[in-house]
Scaffold this active site. Structure first.
Site, PDB file in Angstrom:
ATOM      1  N   SER A 112       0.844  -1.189   0.000  1.00 62.92           N
ATOM      2  CA  SER A 112       0.000   0.000   0.000  1.00 62.92           C
ATOM      3  C   SER A 112       0.879   1.237   0.000  1.00 62.92           C
ATOM      4  O   SER A 112       2.015   1.203   0.478  1.00 62.92           O
ATOM      5  CB  SER A 112      -0.927   0.015   1.218  1.00 62.92           C
ATOM      6  N   HIS A 126      -3.267   7.215  -3.812  1.00 65.99           N
ATOM      7  CA  HIS A 126      -3.288   6.048  -2.928  1.00 65.99           C
ATOM      8  C   HIS A 126      -3.337   4.790  -3.777  1.00 65.99           C
ATOM      9  O   HIS A 126      -3.989   4.746  -4.827  1.00 65.99           O
ATOM     10  CB  HIS A 126      -4.525   6.107  -2.017  1.00 65.99           C
ATOM     11  N   ASN A 128      -3.398   0.315  -3.086  1.00 67.78           N
ATOM     12  CA  ASN A 128      -3.325  -0.836  -2.193  1.00 67.78           C
ATOM     13  C   ASN A 128      -3.743  -2.067  -2.977  1.00 67.78           C
ATOM     14  O   ASN A 128      -4.802  -2.071  -3.613  1.00 67.78           O
ATOM     15  CB  ASN A 128      -4.246  -0.664  -0.976  1.00 67.78           C
ATOM     16  N   ARG A 130      -3.880  -6.420  -2.272  1.00 66.80           N
ATOM     17  CA  ARG A 130      -3.766  -7.348  -1.164  1.00 66.80           C
ATOM     18  C   ARG A 130      -4.327  -8.716  -1.541  1.00 66.80           C
ATOM     19  O   ARG A 130      -5.126  -8.845  -2.484  1.00 66.80           O
ATOM     20  CB  ARG A 130      -4.497  -6.803   0.058  1.00 66.80           C
ATOM     21  N   ASN A 299      -3.639  -6.012  15.283  1.00 69.71           N
ATOM     22  CA  ASN A 299      -2.444  -5.646  16.044  1.00 69.71           C
ATOM     23  C   ASN A 299      -1.245  -5.413  15.125  1.00 69.71           C
ATOM     24  O   ASN A 299      -0.130  -5.846  15.411  1.00 69.71           O
ATOM     25  CB  ASN A 299      -2.110  -6.719  17.101  1.00 69.71           C
ATOM     26  N   ARG A 301       1.446  -2.844  12.973  1.00 65.53           N
ATOM     27  CA  ARG A 301       2.347  -1.790  13.450  1.00 65.53           C
ATOM     28  C   ARG A 301       1.683  -0.438  13.240  1.00 65.53           C
ATOM     29  O   ARG A 301       1.430  -0.014  12.110  1.00 65.53           O
ATOM     30  CB  ARG A 301       3.665  -1.863  12.679  1.00 65.53           C
ATOM     31  N   THR A 302       1.405   0.262  14.326  1.00 66.53           N
ATOM     32  CA  THR A 302       0.623   1.492  14.265  1.00 66.53           C
ATOM     33  C   THR A 302       1.279   2.545  13.377  1.00 66.53           C
ATOM     34  O   THR A 302       0.598   3.216  12.585  1.00 66.53           O
ATOM     35  CB  THR A 302       0.413   2.062  15.680  1.00 66.53           C
ATOM     36  N   SER A 304       3.129   2.176  10.814  1.00 62.93           N
ATOM     37  CA  SER A 304       2.953   1.821   9.404  1.00 62.93           C
ATOM     38  C   SER A 304       1.512   2.012   8.966  1.00 62.93           C
ATOM     39  O   SER A 304       1.246   2.476   7.852  1.00 62.93           O
ATOM     40  CB  SER A 304       3.398   0.369   9.180  1.00 62.93           C
TER      41      SER A 304
END
Length: 348
Positions: A112, A126, A128, A130, A299, A301-302, A304
């Site tokens: 992303s 932007h 992304n 996935r 959970n 990585r904030t 990121s």
């Protein structure tokens, strides 16, 4: 990582629609290559800024690498992330759409980016893409969208045309559905406006059924998809190829716009408007963006997850654009869904 042993055994004919044993490794490699290609191209384009990389690990399984460029000549901040995570169960934001994945371990990987340019005449962008596996189910998702601060219809047309060409290599009805889906997804309900001029958005693509797999059965995307009808089954390989081509279309779609606009002179008025409009980006990403919600619920990585937020932003109470101004044109035309592919015809 999940293994193919978690996938049910099916007949030879139906098994060709399942991921290959090396599917996770192949998609992961592509996502990393896409990150590499884009960051190298953006560094060359900027000429000053360099990407700094942070590698991180997720305690529950997996990790990623975050690359951020700050204070460049063109990009005030640019973040391009790769992640690959796995775990025992999917978060509620995913299970609400795919309840059949309940109770299964999951694997997810993707790349992303969000690029915040310095010059207000260069649009924010932007991307992304996935991939998910969860027990018997798998799917691809993602897309790209453009958020200009000042209205240049030729830029929107170029962006859309480039993405359409990538989609058209795979099915002529992909772009019309994905374009409408993008307009639907990147919409700020509390503001009554789109985030920008859109692009393409797809999700839950597993090769079965209709093209549109979104939450609004009465929206424009669903209506168009229903007119197209159910497509013949598409294989994992076919959808992976679609995502590869769409990911590869990003640089040709965006870089020419940057080259055309980044040298334009601007003043305080344009800069202040850019910072004000960046507030909409913050609002969308914190309230609606599913990637943000998924990352926080698993959970991730904030730092990121929130790298998409602009370095500077401002809010202004009750702002109204000056009549007949470029700012007013943005609101009146560019923040409403338009047929950008045929915009020249619309001007005549």
């Amino acid at each position: 990582m999940l293994t193919n042993s978690q996938t049910p055994t099916l007949t030879t004919e139906s098994s060709k629609f399942l991921p290959a044993p090396d599917a996770q490794a192949r998609v992961s490699q592509f996502m990393k290559q896409l990150q590499d290609e884009i960051t190298q191209a953006l560094e060359a384009l900027d000429g000053v800024g360099k990407f700094m990389e942070d590698s991180w690990e997720r305690p529950e399984g997996g990790g990623g690498r975050s690359r951020v460029l700050r204070d460049g000549a063109i990009f005030e901040q640019a973040g391009v992330n790769f992640s690959e995570v796995w775990g025992s169960h999917l978060p509620p934001s995913i299970l609400a759409q795919r309840p059949e994945a309940t109770g299964h371990g999951f694997y997810a990987t993707g790349t992303s980016l969000v690029l915040h340019p310095r010059n207000p005449y260069v649009p924010t962008v932007h991307l992304n893409y996935r991939y998910f596996e969860a027990g018997p189910v798998w799917w691809f998702g993602g897309g790209a969208d453009l958020t200009p601060y000042y209205p240049f219809a030729e830029d929107a047309a170029h962006f859309h045309q480039t993405l359409k060409q990538a989609c058209d290599q795979h099915h002529p009805e992909y772009y019309p559905v994905f374009k409408r889906w993008c307009d639907e997804y990147f919409y700020l309900k509390h503001r009554g406006e789109t985030r920008g001029v859109g692009g393409m958005f797809l999700d839950y693509q597993d090769g079965q059924g209709a093209i549109y797999r979104g939450p609004d059965p009465k929206g424009e995307a669903a209506n168009y998809s229903n007119q197209v009808g159910t497509l013949p089954p598409r294989t994992w390989e076919q959808l992976f190829s679609l995502v590869q081509d769409c990911g590869g279309a990003f640089l040709p779609a965006y870089v020419p716009i940057v080259k055309k606009r980044h040298g334009m002179e601007y003043g305080d008025r344009q800069r202040n408007f850019q910072l004000y409009r960046r507030g909409r980006y913050v609002e969308f990403n914190l309230v609606y963006d599913r990637g943000t919600i998924f990352g926080l619920q698993t959970n991730g990585r904030t730092e990121s997850i929130l790298m998409s937020l602009p370095p500077l932003v401002r809010w202004e109470y009750g702002y109204q654009p000056e009549p007949n101004s470029p700012e007013a044109e943005l609101y009146e035309t560019f923040l409403k869904p338009q047929d950008w592919i045929n915009w020249k015809l619309n001007q005549q």
